[in-house]
Design an enzyme around this catalytic site. Sequence first.
Site: not given
Ligand code: RIB
Length: 353
Positions: A276
Amino acid sequence: MPESLPDIRPTVPLIVDVDTGIDDSLALLYLLASPEADILSIASTAGNVPVDQVAANNLAWLDLCRATDIEVTLGAQAPLVAPLMTTEDTHGPQGIGYAELPVSTRSLSDRDATTAWVELVRERPGEITGLVTGPLTNLATAIRVEPDLPRLLKRLVVMGGTFWHPGNTTPTSEWNVAVDPEAAAEVFAAFSGLPADRLPIVCPLDVTETIEMYPSHVERLAARAGSTPQEIISESDAPFTRSAASNPVVRHFADAVRFYMEFHREHDQGFLAHMHDPFAAAVALKPSIVDVVPAVVDVELDGTLTRGTTVADRRGMWGRPNNALIATSTDPKAFFDQLIDRVGALAERLYPR
Ligand code: RIB
Ligand code: CA
């Protein structure tokens, strides 16, 4: 064809607000590997793990990457209203999977994250890109101090939310928003009515869950770094298997991402890792890599089942001005090709064979 980087100057001043975390770690590596990135400050936010651990992870990655003296600030210990929720089962006891980074000797900044946000945007109005890959607590607090912050930023990129895609924290909510829904709601509200080119680009699970890192990506990154032996992460590896990579950046990242791949497998998503945050970092450097749709985004705060859910109005039903550009699609292969080339080259530069 490897990207030719030498003639790129730091052209993107950034405030990076993270809850380091495994994918936050790769986002930091990617930015440190990207010559156009000018990291002004790294804000630590409680999220994946408590904020003190987030800050320690940030300092340790900077050490490993022999980075210049980039400011790391301590941010929110807890969300604005909700009790703190962390997720060591996803990111490991220290937030970096199985990696064990040497404890940094660097010091945290004398100013806290909120102060850094406010002072930096006031110093450089209209120039800075904000990147948030964790809960939005620090940014919401900074906007409370400086309500003009959205107009003082050049651009905001947020990894967070999910719209036409299942949640990863509740059936309808994404982690960064679910940890601090009030903060997310305040941030989105603060950007209401800005011109389209100043609206936050939101990278939701809809897109970031197409950014699937497989063991083959790690193998390619290790090869690009000139690391030996071949970095093969297999789901049939014996428990407690750790990387033997000659290159320390490869070794520690491989140990971090192995934990993440095991987590995804245990949750029936395959032996892979949704990256992500490095994707949001890539958007911060080059917004054109995503297709976006304008919308009014708000956050459910009261729903028994739906608290923390991001809701998008794309058809003017609420009669409110747009406050976000929601990323809807991208080219994952192009993203990974560039990430592997850049982070692999960084690792090789830092620790040549
Ligand atoms: O949902 C994914 C996000 O939540 C990413 O940023 C992961 O590192 C957590 O922070
Ligand atoms: Ca994160």
